[in-house]
Design a protein around this motif. Sequence first.
Motif, short mmCIF file in Angstrom:
data_model
loop_
_atom_site.label_atom_id
_atom_site.label_comp_id
_atom_site.label_asym_id
_atom_site.label_seq_id
_atom_site.Cartn_x
_atom_site.Cartn_y
_atom_site.Cartn_z
N PRO A 476 -40.07 83.96 101.52
CA PRO A 476 -40.79 83.50 100.33
C PRO A 476 -39.85 83.41 99.13
CG PRO A 476 -41.35 85.78 100.86
CD PRO A 476 -40.57 85.26 102.01
N THR A 477 -40.12 82.45 98.27
CA THR A 477 -39.25 82.23 97.10
C THR A 477 -39.75 82.95 95.86
OG1 THR A 477 -40.52 80.22 96.62
CG2 THR A 477 -38.52 79.98 97.95
N ASN A 478 -40.87 83.66 95.97
CA ASN A 478 -41.41 84.40 94.84
C ASN A 478 -40.43 85.50 94.43
OD1 ASN A 478 -42.84 85.94 93.01
ND2 ASN A 478 -44.75 85.94 94.21
N ARG A 479 -39.88 85.38 93.25
CA ARG A 479 -38.88 86.35 92.80
C ARG A 479 -39.46 87.73 92.54
NH1 ARG A 479 -35.30 82.69 88.54
NH2 ARG A 479 -34.57 81.14 90.10
N GLN A 480 -40.79 87.80 92.43
CA GLN A 480 -41.42 89.11 92.20
C GLN A 480 -41.42 89.97 93.46
OE1 GLN A 480 -45.30 88.09 90.68
NE2 GLN A 480 -44.58 88.03 88.55
N ILE A 481 -41.18 89.35 94.62
CA ILE A 481 -41.09 90.12 95.86
C ILE A 481 -39.67 90.66 95.97
CG2 ILE A 481 -41.23 90.02 98.38
CD1 ILE A 481 -43.28 87.79 98.09
N SER A 482 -39.54 91.96 95.99
CA SER A 482 -38.22 92.60 95.95
C SER A 482 -37.47 92.43 97.27
CB SER A 482 -38.38 94.10 95.65
OG SER A 482 -38.99 94.76 96.76
N THR A 483 -36.16 92.60 97.18
CA THR A 483 -35.32 92.54 98.39
C THR A 483 -35.72 93.63 99.38
OG1 THR A 483 -33.47 91.67 97.10
CG2 THR A 483 -32.95 92.66 99.25
N ALA A 484 -36.05 94.81 98.87
CA ALA A 484 -36.46 95.93 99.75
C ALA A 484 -37.72 95.57 100.53
CB ALA A 484 -36.69 97.19 98.92
N ASP A 485 -38.67 94.88 99.86
CA ASP A 485 -39.91 94.48 100.54
C ASP A 485 -39.65 93.40 101.58
OD1 ASP A 485 -41.54 96.28 99.26
OD2 ASP A 485 -42.11 94.90 97.65
N LEU A 486 -38.70 92.50 101.27
CA LEU A 486 -38.35 91.47 102.25
C LEU A 486 -37.72 92.08 103.50
CD1 LEU A 486 -36.88 88.66 99.94
CD2 LEU A 486 -39.04 88.61 101.20
N VAL A 487 -36.82 93.04 103.29
CA VAL A 487 -36.19 93.73 104.43
C VAL A 487 -37.23 94.48 105.24
CG1 VAL A 487 -34.58 95.56 105.08
CG2 VAL A 487 -33.93 93.92 103.32
N SER A 488 -38.15 95.13 104.54
CA SER A 488 -39.21 95.87 105.22
C SER A 488 -40.05 94.96 106.11
CB SER A 488 -40.12 96.56 104.19
OG SER A 488 -41.22 97.16 104.82
N ARG A 489 -40.42 93.78 105.58
CA ARG A 489 -41.22 92.85 106.37
C ARG A 489 -40.42 92.31 107.55
NH1 ARG A 489 -45.75 89.60 105.47
NH2 ARG A 489 -46.34 91.31 104.06
N LYS A 490 -39.15 92.03 107.33
CA LYS A 490 -38.31 91.54 108.42
C LYS A 490 -38.21 92.60 109.53
CE LYS A 490 -35.55 88.39 108.50
NZ LYS A 490 -35.53 87.09 109.20
N GLN A 491 -38.03 93.85 109.15
CA GLN A 491 -37.94 94.92 110.15
C GLN A 491 -39.25 95.07 110.92
OE1 GLN A 491 -34.56 97.91 108.25
NE2 GLN A 491 -36.66 98.20 107.64
N THR A 492 -40.35 94.94 110.20
CA THR A 492 -41.67 95.09 110.81
C THR A 492 -41.96 93.98 111.81
OG1 THR A 492 -42.49 96.14 108.79
CG2 THR A 492 -44.14 95.33 110.33
N THR A 493 -41.46 92.77 111.53
CA THR A 493 -41.79 91.62 112.37
C THR A 493 -40.72 91.31 113.41
OG1 THR A 493 -40.91 90.15 110.65
CG2 THR A 493 -43.29 90.53 110.66
N PHE A 494 -39.69 92.16 113.53
CA PHE A 494 -38.71 91.94 114.58
C PHE A 494 -39.35 92.20 115.95
CE2 PHE A 494 -35.47 93.75 117.50
CZ PHE A 494 -34.73 92.59 117.70
#
Length: 651
Positions: A476-494
């Motif tokens: 997502p391009t929403n800048r309000q979503i933090s890098t930590a949250d993006l990593v968390s979602r990526k780890q969850t969906t691996f």
Amino acid sequence: MPGAVLAAIELVRPQIESIASGIVANFFYDQAKASRGLTYKRRKAKSASDSIKVYLERLYRECSSINTLASKGEPRPIDEIYVPITLAECNGTAKVKLDNRFRFNTIGHRIIVVDHAGMGKSTASKWVSKLIIQQGKKIPVFLEMRKYAGDEPLSDHIRSELGISADFDDSFLKGLPFFIILDGLDEVEIEASEAVFEQIKEFSHKFEKCYIMATSRPQARLGKLLDFKHWEIKPLRKSEAERIIENLDRSRSTSKELIKQVRALKDNSIRAYLKNPLYVTLMYCAFRHKPSAIPQKRHLFYNQVFEALFDTHDSSKQSGWVHEKHCGLDIDDFSTVLRRYAFTTYANGGKPEFSRQELITDLKLAGKKCPGIQFDPSRFVQDLIDTVPLFINDGCQIRWAHKSLHEYFAAMFIRMDARNSAAKILKRLTRSSNPWSHRNLIQMYAEIDYPIFRTAVLRDVLDACVKFAGDITGLPTNRQISTADLVSRKQTTFKRELRIYFRSIDERLQVPEGLEEIYESLRASNSRSEMRIFPMRHGNNEVFVLTFRDFDLEILRIASEREGSLFVGGTHDVEKPLKRLCKSRLNVQKRWIDANDFTNSANRNSNVFKAVNQLMEAILDHIPSFDSAGKILREIAYCESDDLEELIEQI
């Protein structure tokens, strides 16, 4: 038949009579319509009630005793061995203890007890069947699923088991209080599994009033039974493990010393085995054979049990007298043949039971692959049943005393007789269309020969994990979503598909609408995945999380026993993120939200995005850490850059 079993049957005879002559006879009397008069109706009703009476007496007799490895092929009364287990609802908070006070309406009409090898699923199934008869209010039907091929409707198979005449239609399954127990769904032959699960699904929809309890190891196909709640067996507490050890030992001398040593243990890896009834039994057998030491690993338990059975002496004879083996082989040659047989039959589908002639034929073929070893296959079979009782003679059929013994000897074949091909074999097992059926063997091999497991299997999964972490496609391009949250979602969906569904409780159905369609579409592209549904409630809302967990995550879990922290730590706080999600507009959308698709509207809102992450971290196990994956991948590369050749040159 043991005297204790005969006495138990006499005690329960009034309950059987009440079921057969009361509940059953009255129902069939009403069903035998009046075309031939009163005498005909009474005769048909009596025939049906007599058949069920005979079945219940036979079932009670069969469920009143069990074979254990500790009893060396001799059945023991189940009441002497059984220690009540605790069932816990998967992804829920409900817990029930399977003891004499257990009431079946506390667990629901449709359940599957899903757990790994040795947790006591089959023993619990037998004990439940026995308890139902004792209570005298329902009619248990105990089906060993390895004996059902799905080539006839399940209702016809049940009718055959009960001995009910074809003169009566299937309405007896709707009108009588049946409790159907389907033991060992994981033991259904591979080529029959699709048909078997379809028959169970059809039966479940057609006969809604029947209670159904199934047992299975984890497998992807369980997802087809969408209206079944999943329960698991809670690990044994220390006191329960000690009770099992005491129950196995009639003399109490061996158990007393073993319990003393267990209590003094400081090794947590050995204590972990005390949570599994099978490993407790193996520990007892191994200690009885060699009281000086408790094995440190799973495969050593099996090895010592095999040695104990092979070397066991007859206490009625002179000291140290050992049963002569009918086949004349020593323990090394016997083991060589058995390993070859185990792997060959495992590779050919692992048929759960077989005739004596089939076993002789397969052993003859195995013997031809063991140069220098001469034996009579029929005498070898006699040893497997009598003098080295790794197999059980179950009427006309023969089977391994426990499925995990088959897996152990197959794993040892890979390690000792096919090590040059071990990497290739492991890759085939883990990349097969149904890797969950091989889980126990893979885990056992990882313990026996971890370096091969690490390079042949684990490295590929870690490599995929690191590449997935670096793939920014679709974020997502929403800048309000933090890098930590993006990593968390990526780890969850691996290696995991996630779907979330919201609805109001007053709209509640048995399963969420659209679930079957989503299941079928995801199953087509996730055939290696284990499916689970997490139902939750908050206020007037229900939330369902559907997950497809790929077997690669199970590979990481197996590796974590050696590697340590491969996974991120979850908070297990469900309530806060659930409350936040239910307050969002998602709770009125009556649709499934794809948590893997970062571009959908639900993933553009930073607060919702974070709440979904927190909910997933609370309910999901084995979310991989990208940092740990990269670290271990580098360690594997370093270990492969071996300087052995240089050292050899220096000699």
